[in-house]
Design a protein around this motif. Structure first.
Motif, PDB file in Angstrom:
ATOM      1  N   GLN A 615       0.832  -1.199   0.000  1.00  0.00           N
ATOM      2  CA  GLN A 615       0.000   0.000   0.000  1.00  0.00           C
ATOM      3  C   GLN A 615       0.873   1.258   0.000  1.00  0.00           C
ATOM      4  O   GLN A 615       0.591   2.231  -0.698  1.00  0.00           O
ATOM      5  CB  GLN A 615      -0.938  -0.014   1.208  1.00  0.00           C
ATOM      6  CG  GLN A 615      -1.916   1.152   1.264  1.00  0.00           C
ATOM      7  CD  GLN A 615      -2.892   1.140   0.100  1.00  0.00           C
ATOM      8  OE1 GLN A 615      -3.159   0.109  -0.495  1.00  0.00           O
ATOM      9  NE2 GLN A 615      -3.420   2.307  -0.234  1.00  0.00           N
ATOM     10  N   GLN A 616       1.929   1.232   0.799  1.00  0.00           N
ATOM     11  CA  GLN A 616       2.840   2.375   0.843  1.00  0.00           C
ATOM     12  C   GLN A 616       3.509   2.587  -0.519  1.00  0.00           C
ATOM     13  O   GLN A 616       3.680   3.727  -0.955  1.00  0.00           O
ATOM     14  CB  GLN A 616       3.901   2.165   1.931  1.00  0.00           C
ATOM     15  CG  GLN A 616       3.386   2.423   3.341  1.00  0.00           C
ATOM     16  CD  GLN A 616       4.524   2.709   4.300  1.00  0.00           C
ATOM     17  OE1 GLN A 616       5.693   2.578   3.949  1.00  0.00           O
ATOM     18  NE2 GLN A 616       4.180   3.115   5.509  1.00  0.00           N
ATOM     19  N   ALA A 617       3.887   1.495  -1.173  1.00  0.00           N
ATOM     20  CA  ALA A 617       4.514   1.605  -2.502  1.00  0.00           C
ATOM     21  C   ALA A 617       3.557   2.226  -3.498  1.00  0.00           C
ATOM     22  O   ALA A 617       3.941   3.088  -4.308  1.00  0.00           O
ATOM     23  CB  ALA A 617       4.966   0.223  -2.977  1.00  0.00           C
ATOM     24  N   LYS A 618       2.287   1.802  -3.475  1.00  0.00           N
ATOM     25  CA  LYS A 618       1.278   2.367  -4.370  1.00  0.00           C
ATOM     26  C   LYS A 618       1.112   3.866  -4.136  1.00  0.00           C
ATOM     27  O   LYS A 618       0.990   4.654  -5.076  1.00  0.00           O
ATOM     28  CB  LYS A 618      -0.057   1.658  -4.170  1.00  0.00           C
ATOM     29  CG  LYS A 618      -0.100   0.220  -4.683  1.00  0.00           C
ATOM     30  CD  LYS A 618      -1.468  -0.396  -4.414  1.00  0.00           C
ATOM     31  CE  LYS A 618      -1.527  -1.845  -4.894  1.00  0.00           C
ATOM     32  NZ  LYS A 618      -2.831  -2.475  -4.593  1.00  0.00           N
ATOM     33  N   LEU A 619       1.077   4.241  -2.851  1.00  0.00           N
ATOM     34  CA  LEU A 619       0.910   5.660  -2.516  1.00  0.00           C
ATOM     35  C   LEU A 619       2.106   6.484  -3.004  1.00  0.00           C
ATOM     36  O   LEU A 619       1.941   7.605  -3.479  1.00  0.00           O
ATOM     37  CB  LEU A 619       0.721   5.822  -1.010  1.00  0.00           C
ATOM     38  CG  LEU A 619      -0.611   5.317  -0.442  1.00  0.00           C
ATOM     39  CD1 LEU A 619      -0.577   5.317   1.088  1.00  0.00           C
ATOM     40  CD2 LEU A 619      -1.767   6.185  -0.943  1.00  0.00           C
ATOM     41  N   ILE A 621       4.038   5.758  -5.576  1.00  0.00           N
ATOM     42  CA  ILE A 621       3.928   5.843  -7.043  1.00  0.00           C
ATOM     43  C   ILE A 621       2.884   6.881  -7.432  1.00  0.00           C
ATOM     44  O   ILE A 621       3.090   7.687  -8.345  1.00  0.00           O
ATOM     45  CB  ILE A 621       3.567   4.456  -7.632  1.00  0.00           C
ATOM     46  CG1 ILE A 621       4.732   3.478  -7.428  1.00  0.00           C
ATOM     47  CG2 ILE A 621       3.215   4.561  -9.107  1.00  0.00           C
ATOM     48  CD1 ILE A 621       4.384   2.037  -7.761  1.00  0.00           C
ATOM     49  N   GLN A 622       1.759   6.874  -6.726  1.00  0.00           N
ATOM     50  CA  GLN A 622       0.700   7.833  -7.011  1.00  0.00           C
ATOM     51  C   GLN A 622       1.190   9.266  -6.779  1.00  0.00           C
ATOM     52  O   GLN A 622       0.904  10.170  -7.568  1.00  0.00           O
ATOM     53  CB  GLN A 622      -0.507   7.542  -6.110  1.00  0.00           C
ATOM     54  CG  GLN A 622      -1.672   8.505  -6.342  1.00  0.00           C
ATOM     55  CD  GLN A 622      -2.830   8.220  -5.393  1.00  0.00           C
ATOM     56  OE1 GLN A 622      -2.870   7.173  -4.759  1.00  0.00           O
ATOM     57  NE2 GLN A 622      -3.750   9.150  -5.303  1.00  0.00           N
ATOM     58  N   LYS A 623       1.951   9.435  -5.734  1.00  0.00           N
ATOM     59  CA  LYS A 623       2.468  10.754  -5.411  1.00  0.00           C
ATOM     60  C   LYS A 623       3.437  11.239  -6.494  1.00  0.00           C
ATOM     61  O   LYS A 623       3.410  12.411  -6.898  1.00  0.00           O
ATOM     62  CB  LYS A 623       3.174  10.711  -4.048  1.00  0.00           C
ATOM     63  CG  LYS A 623       3.537  12.077  -3.481  1.00  0.00           C
ATOM     64  CD  LYS A 623       4.073  11.933  -2.053  1.00  0.00           C
ATOM     65  CE  LYS A 623       4.369  13.307  -1.474  1.00  0.00           C
ATOM     66  NZ  LYS A 623       4.883  13.209  -0.075  1.00  0.00           N
ATOM     67  N   LYS A 625       3.439  10.320  -9.668  1.00  0.00           N
ATOM     68  CA  LYS A 625       2.652  10.631 -10.861  1.00  0.00           C
ATOM     69  C   LYS A 625       2.039  12.017 -10.759  1.00  0.00           C
ATOM     70  O   LYS A 625       2.025  12.781 -11.732  1.00  0.00           O
ATOM     71  CB  LYS A 625       1.559   9.581 -11.047  1.00  0.00           C
ATOM     72  CG  LYS A 625       2.054   8.226 -11.526  1.00  0.00           C
ATOM     73  CD  LYS A 625       0.892   7.257 -11.699  1.00  0.00           C
ATOM     74  CE  LYS A 625       1.353   5.903 -12.225  1.00  0.00           C
ATOM     75  NZ  LYS A 625       0.232   4.943 -12.357  1.00  0.00           N
ATOM     76  N   GLU A 626       1.500  12.335  -9.600  1.00  0.00           N
ATOM     77  CA  GLU A 626       0.887  13.657  -9.401  1.00  0.00           C
ATOM     78  C   GLU A 626       1.912  14.765  -9.565  1.00  0.00           C
ATOM     79  O   GLU A 626       1.618  15.827 -10.131  1.00  0.00           O
ATOM     80  CB  GLU A 626       0.251  13.721  -8.014  1.00  0.00           C
ATOM     81  CG  GLU A 626      -0.987  12.832  -7.865  1.00  0.00           C
ATOM     82  CD  GLU A 626      -1.512  12.803  -6.442  1.00  0.00           C
ATOM     83  OE1 GLU A 626      -0.814  13.358  -5.547  1.00  0.00           O
ATOM     84  OE2 GLU A 626      -2.584  12.220  -6.206  1.00  0.00           O
ATOM     85  N   GLN A 627       3.130  14.535  -9.055  1.00  0.00           N
ATOM     86  CA  GLN A 627       4.183  15.537  -9.171  1.00  0.00           C
ATOM     87  C   GLN A 627       4.592  15.728 -10.631  1.00  0.00           C
ATOM     88  O   GLN A 627       4.838  16.856 -11.076  1.00  0.00           O
ATOM     89  CB  GLN A 627       5.393  15.118  -8.327  1.00  0.00           C
ATOM     90  CG  GLN A 627       5.144  15.224  -6.829  1.00  0.00           C
ATOM     91  CD  GLN A 627       6.294  14.673  -6.014  1.00  0.00           C
ATOM     92  OE1 GLN A 627       7.147  13.939  -6.537  1.00  0.00           O
ATOM     93  NE2 GLN A 627       6.326  15.021  -4.730  1.00  0.00           N
ATOM     94  N   ARG A 628       4.642  14.617 -11.403  1.00  0.00           N
ATOM     95  CA  ARG A 628       4.984  14.720 -12.824  1.00  0.00           C
ATOM     96  C   ARG A 628       3.909  15.485 -13.590  1.00  0.00           C
ATOM     97  O   ARG A 628       4.200  16.322 -14.439  1.00  0.00           O
ATOM     98  CB  ARG A 628       5.150  13.320 -13.444  1.00  0.00           C
ATOM     99  CG  ARG A 628       6.390  12.578 -13.011  1.00  0.00           C
ATOM    100  CD  ARG A 628       6.680  11.407 -13.944  1.00  0.00           C
ATOM    101  NE  ARG A 628       7.509  10.397 -13.289  1.00  0.00           N
ATOM    102  CZ  ARG A 628       7.041   9.276 -12.754  1.00  0.00           C
ATOM    103  NH1 ARG A 628       5.739   9.009 -12.802  1.00  0.00           N
ATOM    104  NH2 ARG A 628       7.861   8.407 -12.194  1.00  0.00           N
TER     105      ARG A 628
END
Length: 636
Positions: A615-619, A621-623, A625-628
């Motif tokens: 779950q932490q890894a997914k979060l 990655i999501q973070k 992506k948002e920064q990109r």
């Protein structure tokens, strides 16, 4: 609701026996071995420590017996006595020699009894020979520590932070048993034209006033507010203030596990002063007692001020300039003990005299020339010497901070609890009182540390300062645990709750300005508390941190608006996302900003399950992506 009395009760017991040869021999031996003390100004007579005075059950150094007498009798320099001796037999008035299994005490019959031991044998030595061997078992008076209900959890004196609303909140909701005020400069307080200083620094009132205000029985304006206090309340209506009072009463009721009408106790307070002048210290202390209503209490009442504490622990450079704190104790011990001796001899016996100290400097500090003239004259005091001198002054209680004055701020290390334990043992051995009260201070970060410190040091209680500013529930199991021991949501709500509750107390009892300015000083005290409560979250919200530090934000109403804004920023963040933020980690606390936890073992890393790690890894990655996405939008 009446204030419940917890004063210990003592049952009078009569016991007498006739003269026996042994009792006569004991008394004669006591008289023969009573010699003038070589030391003056309260210092122990080390040269005569080899000469032993006979007590019942054990032998004890003469200087120890003198110390015990001086502790039990504040009027040691009574005209009936030689100023440097334990009193001898007086032809017109009998002198009682008090012996016990714990050692010996001596008291004059015109003084109140202050014995601290339950099974004492009083040998009445009078001019009538037939009475010389009579012994009588008299009831013992409670000691100073017993009169304060034997506190275990103590709030430390902190400049502009040990204010009345904070003290009340910690005592009534978070299991603090005894609180100290902020330090008061004795010279400024006692000055003839020092009324403004006195008004803005002493916030101790008769317990009935604070209690009746909280219960809504009297108008809160019975305490006249200063201009800075009034300014802090701007924008709040009387209804707002009344609602804050009701929320406080509801919180007290919940903490006591009842629905309504909680038992409301306003506890006595220790007022700390700073001074290097014995006469000024006494004058300021007497004024403090008068202004707080502590001189008008009868023997059965409870004094608002239970003791006057001398600051011998402050390591700040301002203490060096002012000639007080740890610098006074390290560099001018004779002056230190003169101040304490004068306080004990002049203040009422029912008012305690206490000292908050640090560990003595080491020989290495002296060799490096860090002790001023003391480096050239002699080596620093040992722990045993320091404790003996304090006890010879007649102090009723000692707080020991387990660091030297050189361990401060960025140079702070782990508190030396072994040295504190040595202080405890030394004081109890020398005084002959197995329960002589010592508070341990330093190295307390969480509730586990409180228990650990009591166990390791054998101290009577634990005093906390900085960690308590961030976590007022430090002394409560479950509320004073490390952040990582609970959920991130729990920690967030805990810290926001502390801020909310303090604002309620500050609304009913706006803090005095103290040293933080005559204009906005009252709110500056509030501001400082909020920075500690919310430290970990303000670090993540720099705009709110800047807003709180802006002098344009200067009222409690504005502080509530800021708190509402901060809360709203975390409302929609779930537990997993909160755990990714820096605010959840233990190292983000106010207490750890420049120190490590007082433990030998490093903290174990938090063990996460495989699912939690995924779950932490997914979060993460999501973070990313948002920064990109944000970066690409800005580029376009």
């Amino acid at each position: 609701m009446m204030l419940l009395s917890h004063q210990p009760s003592f049952r009078s017991t009569a016991y007498r026996h006739r003269e026996t040869p042994n009792s006569v021999h004991h008394l004669l031996l006591l008289l023969l071995l009573t010699v003038p003390a070589a030391a003056t100004g309260g210092a122990p007579n080390r040269n005569n420590d080899a000469m032993m005075m006979a007590g019942v059950g054990k032998l004890r150094p003469i200087s120890s017996s003198i110390a015990r007498f001086k502790r039990s009798c504040p009027s040691y320099h009574h005209p009936c006595f030689c100023s440097t001796t334990i009193p001898m037999l007086n032809s017109s008035r009998g002198i009682r020699f008090v012996t016990s299994n714990s050692g010996m005490k001596t008291s004059h019959p015109c003084f109140r009894s202050t014995s601290t031991h339950a099974n004492q044998v009083i040998l009445a030595a009078t001019a009538t020979p037939k009475n010389i061997g009579e012994a009588e078992l008299l009831p013992s008076s409670p000691s100073f520590y017993q009169r304060t209900h034997s506190p275990k959890h103590i709030l430390a004196p902190m400049v502009a932070q040990s204010d009345l609303p904070f003290r009340l909140m910690c005592e009534q909701l978070y299991d603090v048993h005894l609180s100290y005020t902020q330090m008061i400069h004795a010279h400024n307080f006692a000055e003839e034209n020092g009324e403004t200083f006195r008004t803005n620094h002493l916030d101790v009132y008769p317990q009935s006033i604070a209690r009746d205000i909280l219960l809504g029985r009297v108008d809160r304006h019975v305490i006249v507010l200063t201009s800075p206090q009034v300014n802090a309340l701007k924008g709040l209506s009387e209804d707002d203030i009344e609602e804050a009072r009701k929320r406080i009463m509801s919180a007290i009721a919940r903490s006591q596990g009842i629905g309504s009408e909680p038992t409301l106790e306003i506890k006595p307070t220790v007022v700390q002063i700073a001074s290097h002048d014995p006469d000024v210290a006494v004058r300021a202390a007497m004024m403090i007692l008068e202004r707080s209503g502590s001189m008008s209490c009868d023997s059965g009442g409870t004094s608002p001020v239970t003791a006057i504490d001398l600051n011998l622990g402050c390591p700040q450079s301002i203490a060096r300039k002012g000639g007080y704190g740890a610098f006074l104790h390290d560099d001018s011990p004779d002056t230190t003990y003169s101040v304490l001796s004068k306080l004990r001899s002049k203040l009422p016996q029912e008012i305690g005299v206490t000292a908050k100290i640090r560990l003595p400097p080491t020989q290495a500090h002296a060799d490096a020339g860090k002790l001023g003239n003391m480096s050239k004259i002699s080596g620093p005091q040992t722990i045993d010497e320091r404790m003996r001198c304090l006890i010879d002054c007649g102090v009723d209680l000692i707080t020991v901070h387990g660091r030297t004055r050189f361990e401060n701020k960025v140079t702070v290390g782990a508190a030396d609890w072994d040295a504190v334990e040595q202080c405890v043992q030394s004081a109890r051995d020398y005084s002959g009182d197995a329960h002589y009260p010592i508070f341990a201070n330093g190295g307390i970060e969480c509730y586990h540390d409180v228990k650990k410190c009591l166990y390791k040091t054998n101290a009577s209680g634990v005093m906390s300062s900085e960690s308590l500013l961030e976590v007022p529930g430090l002394f409560c199991p479950g509320k004073g645990d490390m952040a990582s021991s609970g959920t991130a949501k729990d920690v967030l709500e805990r810290q926001l709750g502390y801020a909310d509750m303090y604002l309620d107390y500050a609304t009913v009892f706006p803090p005095l300005s103290g040293s933080l300015g005559v204009r906005g000083g009252s709110f500056n005290v509030v501001r400082s508390h909020l920075f500690k409560f919310l430290h970990r979250y303000l670090e993540e919200n720099e705009d709110l941190r800047s807003w709180l530090g802006d002098q344009a934000l200067n009222t409690i109403k504005q502080a509530r608006d800021l708190l509402t804004d901060l809360r709203s920023r975390y409302d929609k963040i779930d537990e997993e996302q909160l755990r990714l933020k820096n605010s959840w980690g233990d190292d983000s606390s106010w207490y750890r900003r420049h120190r490590r936890r007082n433990t030998e073992e490093p903290d174990e890393p938090i063990q996460l399950s495989i699912e939690e790690r995924k779950q932490q890894a997914k979060l993460r990655i999501q973070k990313m992506k948002e920064q990109r996405m944000k970066k690409s939008v800005n580029t376009v």
